[in-house]
Design a protein around this motif. Sequence first.
Motif, PDB file in Angstrom:
ATOM      1  N   UNK A 143       0.826  -1.209   0.000  1.00  0.00           N
ATOM      2  CA  UNK A 143       0.000   0.000   0.000  1.00  0.00           C
ATOM      3  C   UNK A 143       0.859   1.259   0.000  1.00  0.00           C
ATOM      4  N   UNK A 144       1.959   1.214   0.742  1.00  0.00           N
ATOM      5  CA  UNK A 144       2.858   2.368   0.767  1.00  0.00           C
ATOM      6  C   UNK A 144       3.456   2.622  -0.612  1.00  0.00           C
ATOM      7  N   UNK A 145       3.857   1.550  -1.284  1.00  0.00           N
ATOM      8  CA  UNK A 145       4.424   1.688  -2.630  1.00  0.00           C
ATOM      9  C   UNK A 145       3.388   2.156  -3.643  1.00  0.00           C
ATOM     10  N   UNK A 146       2.109   1.894  -3.333  1.00  0.00           N
ATOM     11  CA  UNK A 146       1.042   2.186  -4.295  1.00  0.00           C
ATOM     12  C   UNK A 146       0.369   3.535  -4.066  1.00  0.00           C
ATOM     13  N   UNK A 147       0.852   4.325  -3.121  1.00  0.00           N
ATOM     14  CA  UNK A 147       0.193   5.601  -2.795  1.00  0.00           C
ATOM     15  C   UNK A 147       0.050   6.490  -4.029  1.00  0.00           C
ATOM     16  N   UNK A 156      -6.221   3.488  -1.726  1.00  0.00           N
ATOM     17  CA  UNK A 156      -7.342   4.411  -1.830  1.00  0.00           C
ATOM     18  C   UNK A 156      -7.504   5.090  -0.474  1.00  0.00           C
ATOM     19  N   UNK A 157      -8.282   6.118  -0.407  1.00  0.00           N
ATOM     20  CA  UNK A 157      -8.536   6.762   0.878  1.00  0.00           C
ATOM     21  C   UNK A 157      -9.157   5.746   1.840  1.00  0.00           C
ATOM     22  N   UNK A 158      -8.524   5.587   2.978  1.00  0.00           N
ATOM     23  CA  UNK A 158      -9.013   4.603   3.944  1.00  0.00           C
ATOM     24  C   UNK A 158      -8.455   3.212   3.740  1.00  0.00           C
ATOM     25  N   UNK A 159      -7.480   3.064   2.828  1.00  0.00           N
ATOM     26  CA  UNK A 159      -6.935   1.732   2.535  1.00  0.00           C
ATOM     27  C   UNK A 159      -6.280   1.099   3.765  1.00  0.00           C
ATOM     28  N   UNK A 160      -5.519   1.880   4.508  1.00  0.00           N
ATOM     29  CA  UNK A 160      -4.854   1.333   5.698  1.00  0.00           C
ATOM     30  C   UNK A 160      -5.885   0.881   6.728  1.00  0.00           C
ATOM     31  N   UNK A 161      -6.950   1.662   6.906  1.00  0.00           N
ATOM     32  CA  UNK A 161      -7.999   1.288   7.867  1.00  0.00           C
ATOM     33  C   UNK A 161      -8.714   0.024   7.410  1.00  0.00           C
TER      34      UNK A 161
END
Length: 482
Positions: A143-147, A156-161
């Motif tokens: 996810x970090x690489x895909x920001x 996407x917004x809220x992906x980490x959550x």
Amino acid sequence: MKNKVLELIIKCGLVSAPIWGLSLFLCYGKMYYSNEDFAYTFWNKQFTETKQDKYYKVVVIGDSSCNSAYMPEVISDSMINLSVGGSSTVEGYYVLKDYLAHNDAPTDVFLSYHDSHFRYTEAYWDKIVPAHRFSFIDNMELLTNAINDETGMFYHNGAYADLIATEVYFPSKYIVSLNNFLTQDKESDDIQNVRGYETNVAAMDKIELHRGRYTTLGNEVFVTSQARPYTQFAADELYESYFDKTIALCQENGIAVHIVKPPLPDNSAMSDEYIEAVKVFYNRYVEKYDNVTFDWGQHIFTAEDFADEIHLNNDGALKFSEYIKTNYHDVFEDADTYTPRQMFAIDDSIQMENMTADIFKFAGDRDYTILLYDNMNCISEFEKSFIDGTPFKITQANDLGLTDNAGKVYYCNTAGTEVDEIEIKDDDERLLVSMPGQSDSSWSVSDEYGISIMVIDNTNQKVVCIKNVTYDKNNGFSEYVY
């Protein structure tokens, strides 16, 4: 029943959630209503994260077009197909990383992706994350690489959550499964649970049998009158970078890489610009790294080899796999031998086969005996229709001592394949086929069929199947078996 579901959850590696009570209950619901595609994802996770007793020289990484194409049972017993349906080059990197973290490095890796999976994924949020396919750390890294990825397929917004909520089996992420579980009455719930459990276990057993290949497409045939244009090839930066990371990972582990572009059906209209762009893109890796090859055998397949515009059916997979085995013969030292495990998987494909000619293609030069029962004195026509031009030869089985059916049974074998100890007894209603150490197999022959076909796996000493083909003097033989 819940003990069975718990057994499946444990088998799939899903009981690592930190919240046990509600989470496990939600897992029950998830497993009740998950489909066979999830069963494959669970198998893939379990396999890559387990130290295997067997060393696999060759690993296949890719998407569903790749998964449908490579048949380890045909190519080599030392091959495992770890491609994941719907996945992109991004997920493929982590699948290989997981496997290498728990197993000795293979000598060779085959990479195959459809063009779309250099800029799109159908797997990550739909299957990979819900099935806890990758570790939390790997998901966070992805996810970090895909920001900054413009496709937005991963971050996407809220992906980490969303990732954290799924990681701890938070109720909102599994509420549909929970609701289905709670709203079923006891009787229908039990039926659904049994079916869900049996479906998933059967799917996992079949995937294990075929060494990672997902076989649900079977013998479907792609029918179209429209051309599919291919005018440009483009890879998104994130997907291209992960494809590069996969090859670099292989380089670090001394693994040769074979990039094979999956074939497309002959309704694919490829422009010169498209063909040139594909070659330039892939050959960049051949030039950048050692021990990397690129192969595009797009000229050998037709629409009949496909189940749809992307995926090979069983017959097409057989053709592709024999192509791979021949063109990379130096990779597969055991390519000309077939273990009992390989034969069981080929048996399964023969059982699924619905076309007369293709039974003989799957039998090929492998150790099968095919018995033919001539019910309408049409064996000569059968030979002209299906055997002439193949390595098979038909001979009358005069050594069986048949009485009521004398002269009606024939052997059909490839040159050099010995007919093992087979005994056939007959009476007015059926034939009984006996092999050493096996119980008798009943062979009932109906008057409505011209030829009855019995396939025997000599390696495993078992009757694989009985297929029947109709015959009409005016129209000849049916193309299909029943």
